[in-house]
Enzyme design. Structure first.
Site, mmCIF file in Angstrom:
data_model
loop_
_atom_site.group_PDB
_atom_site.id
_atom_site.type_symbol
_atom_site.label_atom_id
_atom_site.label_comp_id
_atom_site.label_asym_id
_atom_site.label_seq_id
_atom_site.Cartn_x
_atom_site.Cartn_y
_atom_site.Cartn_z
ATOM 1 N N TYR A 51 -1.726 18.737 17.258
ATOM 2 C CA TYR A 51 -3.140 18.614 17.638
ATOM 3 C C TYR A 51 -3.392 19.237 19.020
ATOM 4 C CZ TYR A 51 -4.524 15.364 13.916
ATOM 5 O OH TYR A 51 -4.838 14.789 12.714
ATOM 6 N N ALA A 108 0.971 -6.770 9.040
ATOM 7 C CA ALA A 108 0.203 -6.124 7.975
ATOM 8 C C ALA A 108 -1.029 -5.442 8.546
ATOM 9 C CB ALA A 108 -0.213 -7.152 6.920
ATOM 10 N N TYR A 163 -9.302 2.819 13.998
ATOM 11 C CA TYR A 163 -8.054 2.035 13.938
ATOM 12 C C TYR A 163 -7.942 1.109 15.142
ATOM 13 C CZ TYR A 163 -3.132 0.983 14.911
ATOM 14 O OH TYR A 163 -1.964 0.340 15.245
ATOM 15 N N LYS A 208 -8.043 -3.068 15.486
ATOM 16 C CA LYS A 208 -6.964 -3.866 16.091
ATOM 17 C C LYS A 208 -7.507 -4.694 17.257
ATOM 18 C CE LYS A 208 -3.092 -3.836 15.191
ATOM 19 N NZ LYS A 208 -2.323 -4.655 14.213
ATOM 20 N N THR A 261 0.875 -1.167 0.000
ATOM 21 C CA THR A 261 0.000 0.000 0.000
ATOM 22 C C THR A 261 0.918 1.225 0.000
ATOM 23 O OG1 THR A 261 0.031 0.244 2.404
ATOM 24 C CG2 THR A 261 -1.628 -1.255 1.489
ATOM 25 N N GLY A 293 -11.953 12.380 19.109
ATOM 26 C CA GLY A 293 -11.810 11.231 20.012
ATOM 27 C C GLY A 293 -10.368 10.948 20.418
ATOM 28 N N THR A 296 -1.438 -3.368 19.537
ATOM 29 C CA THR A 296 -1.049 -2.029 19.983
ATOM 30 C C THR A 296 -1.652 -1.709 21.350
ATOM 31 O OG1 THR A 296 -1.509 0.305 19.533
ATOM 32 C CG2 THR A 296 -2.948 -1.241 18.472
ATOM 33 N N ASP A 297 -0.998 -0.809 22.079
ATOM 34 C CA ASP A 297 -1.550 -0.363 23.369
ATOM 35 C C ASP A 297 -2.854 0.408 23.182
ATOM 36 O OD1 ASP A 297 -0.433 1.946 22.256
ATOM 37 O OD2 ASP A 297 0.733 2.499 24.032
ATOM 38 N N GLU A 298 -3.098 0.862 21.920
ATOM 39 C CA GLU A 298 -4.299 1.678 21.686
ATOM 40 C C GLU A 298 -5.589 0.901 21.907
ATOM 41 O OE1 GLU A 298 -4.225 4.450 18.470
ATOM 42 O OE2 GLU A 298 -2.054 4.386 18.304
ATOM 43 N N THR A 314 -8.587 -4.921 6.105
ATOM 44 C CA THR A 314 -7.237 -5.484 6.314
ATOM 45 C C THR A 314 -7.035 -5.950 7.753
ATOM 46 O OG1 THR A 314 -6.144 -4.301 4.528
ATOM 47 C CG2 THR A 314 -4.778 -4.848 6.420
ATOM 48 N N ASN A 320 3.289 14.863 23.176
ATOM 49 C CA ASN A 320 3.639 15.126 21.776
ATOM 50 C C ASN A 320 4.416 16.429 21.608
ATOM 51 O OD1 ASN A 320 2.439 12.779 20.963
ATOM 52 N ND2 ASN A 320 0.546 13.732 20.227
HETATM 53 N N1 LIG Z 1 3.826 2.244 14.567
HETATM 54 C C1 LIG Z 1 3.603 2.054 15.843
HETATM 55 O O1 LIG Z 1 4.000 2.859 16.682
HETATM 56 C C2 LIG Z 1 2.899 0.792 16.308
HETATM 57 C C3 LIG Z 1 2.805 0.540 17.680
HETATM 58 C C4 LIG Z 1 2.214 -0.647 18.109
HETATM 59 C C5 LIG Z 1 1.719 -1.544 17.176
HETATM 60 N N2 LIG Z 1 1.806 -1.259 15.847
HETATM 61 C C6 LIG Z 1 1.299 -2.276 14.901
HETATM 62 O O2 LIG Z 1 2.431 -2.770 14.209
HETATM 63 C C7 LIG Z 1 2.072 -3.142 12.876
HETATM 64 C C8 LIG Z 1 2.982 -2.447 11.903
HETATM 65 O O3 LIG Z 1 2.842 -1.032 12.072
HETATM 66 P P1 LIG Z 1 3.681 -0.006 11.179
HETATM 67 O O4 LIG Z 1 3.759 1.255 11.923
HETATM 68 O O5 LIG Z 1 4.912 -0.675 10.707
HETATM 69 O O6 LIG Z 1 2.687 0.163 9.946
HETATM 70 P P2 LIG Z 1 2.968 0.660 8.471
HETATM 71 O O7 LIG Z 1 1.724 1.352 8.042
HETATM 72 O O8 LIG Z 1 4.262 1.391 8.381
HETATM 73 O O9 LIG Z 1 3.150 -0.695 7.624
HETATM 74 C C9 LIG Z 1 2.088 -1.536 7.322
HETATM 75 C C10 LIG Z 1 2.549 -2.488 6.213
HETATM 76 O O10 LIG Z 1 1.477 -3.406 5.953
HETATM 77 C C11 LIG Z 1 1.280 -3.503 4.539
HETATM 78 N N3 LIG Z 1 -0.123 -3.858 4.306
HETATM 79 C C12 LIG Z 1 -1.217 -3.074 4.510
HETATM 80 N N4 LIG Z 1 -2.339 -3.747 4.159
HETATM 81 C C13 LIG Z 1 -1.933 -4.988 3.745
HETATM 82 C C14 LIG Z 1 -2.614 -6.140 3.292
HETATM 83 N N5 LIG Z 1 -3.962 -6.148 3.181
HETATM 84 N N6 LIG Z 1 -1.906 -7.233 2.962
HETATM 85 C C15 LIG Z 1 -0.539 -7.241 3.056
HETATM 86 N N7 LIG Z 1 0.156 -6.157 3.475
HETATM 87 C C16 LIG Z 1 -0.533 -5.055 3.826
HETATM 88 C C17 LIG Z 1 1.662 -2.134 4.005
HETATM 89 O O11 LIG Z 1 1.980 -2.176 2.628
HETATM 90 C C18 LIG Z 1 2.862 -1.798 4.897
HETATM 91 O O12 LIG Z 1 4.053 -2.318 4.341
HETATM 92 C C19 LIG Z 1 0.603 -2.770 12.719
HETATM 93 O O13 LIG Z 1 -0.154 -3.938 12.889
HETATM 94 C C20 LIG Z 1 0.349 -1.772 13.843
HETATM 95 O O14 LIG Z 1 -0.993 -1.852 14.277
HETATM 96 C C21 LIG Z 1 2.379 -0.114 15.391
#
Ligand SMILES: NC(=O)c1ccc[n+]([C@@H]2O[C@H](COP(=O)([O-])OP(=O)(O)OC[C@H]3O[C@@H](n4cnc5c(N)ncnc54)[C@H](O)[C@@H]3O)[C@@H](O)[C@H]2O)c1
Length: 353
Positions: free
Chosen positions: A218, A84, A161, A165, A38, A292, A136-138, A102, A260
């Site tokens: 924000y 993902a 979001y 999750k 994506t 929110g 996620t903690d969210e 997704t 932030n």
């Molecule tokens: N970023 C944070 O601070 C954070 C904290 C806690 C948990 N998370 C979780 O960690 C995971 C990764 O987060 P991130 O920040 O790297 O996200 P990101 O948005 O940078 O990456 C998401 C990846 O998933 C791929 N993707 C999206 N839809 C897809 C699908 N249907 N099939 C296959 N691939 C798909 C995208 O192409 C991308 O490479 C997520 O599940 C998020 O909820 C993130």
């Protein structure tokens, strides 16, 4: 025995950091990286492993059952780590449906394909396999000034979001409770580090400051997040895969709570001192708060510390400097991402897969 990992979303921020971490740490593993690419997926994040036979990229959607069944039939998968996701809260407020598609349906579809691939009997699965859901903690909602999220804290998400999750987490738990399917769930706080798409706070503010653009904050900017260096998250996931008790949830966070506005001011000061002495806090522009918007997140990581010996190794002061330096040293990466040309890179390297 050589282990094979199916990493989904491995071209995104945390997924690509995880692939870096694992391939640097272990010589004798292979990683099958399934990513839909994506807007958030960037194969440039994995340029280092272009010719590494241990990394195999598959351009696919986790919702595509046939594609996922094929991946599981072709590779003898030991571990699945599901990164993902659609991950940006603001996008979930304007377009919730893709988050359900997704994050919820994709997770259930992946669980089902893995269950079929790993099942050996009524409630038995291949020895040693595991599915890890990166959550996620969210999902816990928002805290007041006191207290922390524990694994037993009731789930209470507020944004589309975090609701998607949380739904996914419940399905993962249901697969364990119903089928004894081997799972873990990790719930991590806000990550920071290299390769983060510049819609998120740190690279966005960094980029805008360098260009003397307004820095949107924000509301009063006093939303508190518990910041963790991404490598510490990757290490925790590896530890949970190896030694986490099946069916358990593990919170991951570093007692590193910062509002932030503090993050924004830290970035401005870093750039002022290291790059451009003319930037100042005058660039800060307070905008209407996110609908929110959760006020405070804070993780209690006592369980993962006690059971697995994990702790956050990177102090915030060290991690944030490393991160900001990384973005400064990778201006080409940032230019490609902000101009959209990173999507061409994939076609050049991999053709029209
Ligand atoms: N970023 C944070 O601070 C954070 C904290 C806690 C948990 N998370 C979780 O960690 C995971 C990764 O987060 P991130 O920040 O790297 O996200 P990101 O948005 O940078 O990456 C998401 C990846 O998933 C791929 N993707 C999206 N839809 C897809 C699908 N249907 N099939 C296959 N691939 C798909 C995208 O192409 C991308 O490479 C997520 O599940 C998020 O909820 C993130």
């Amino acid at each position: 025995m050589k282990k094979t990992y199916l990493v989904t979303g491995g071209a995104g921020f945390i997924g690509s950091n995880f692939i870096h971490y694992m391939l640097q740490k272990y010589q004798d593993i292979s990683i099958i990286n399934v990513d839909k690419l994506t807007y958030a997926g960037n194969m440039e994040n994995l340029a280092e492993f272009e010719n590494d036979p241990r990394h195999c990229f598959v351009h696919a959607d986790i919702c595509d059952k046939d594609a996922m069944k094929k991946v599981m039939a072709e590779h003898n998968i030991d571990y699945i780590v599901n990164f993902a996701a659609e991950s940006h809260v603001d996008r979930s407020i304007s377009n919730p449906e893709i988050f359900v598609q997704t994050n919820v349906l994709g997770t259930v579809s992946l669980l089902n394909c893995a269950k079929q691939a790993w099942q050996t009997g009524e409630d038995t699965f291949k020895e040693g396999v595991k599915y890890l859901q990166v959550s996620t903690d969210e999902v816990y909602g928002s805290l007041g000034a006191e207290g922390y999220f524990e694994e037993t804290t009731p789930i209470c998400p507020h944004s589309p979001y975090s609701s998607s999750k949380a739904s996914a987490d419940l399905f993962v738990k249901a697969y364990f409770d119903t089928y004894k399917f081997p799972v873990n769930i990790t719930r991590c706080s806000n990550n920071y580090g290299p390769f983060q798409f510049p819609e998120k706070l740190i690279p966005l503010i960094m980029n805008n400051t360098l260009q003397h653009k307004e820095l949107p904050v924000y509301g009063d900017g006093m939303q508190v997040r518990d910041w963790l260096f991404v490598e510490d998250h990757c290490k925790a996931i590896d530890m949970v895969l190896n030694n986490g008790r099946l069916g358990e949830v593990y919170n991951i966070g570093g007692h590193n709570e910062r509002p932030n506005i503090f993050i924004v001011k830290t970035i401005i000061e870093y750039i002022r001192q290291n790059v451009d002495s003319s930037v100042s806090e005058d660039l800060i522009h307070h905008v209407t708060d996110r609908k929110g918007h959760d006020r405070r997140y804070g993780i209690d990581p006592a369980k993962i510390k006690a059971e697995l010996g994990w702790f956050p190794e990177t102090p915030f002061e060290v991690g944030i400097k490393k991160t900001l330096k990384w973005y400064l040293d990778h201006k080409d990466w940032m230019a490609h991402v902000t101009s959209g040309s990173y999507q061409e890179y994939y076609k050049k390297m991999y053709g029209d897969q």
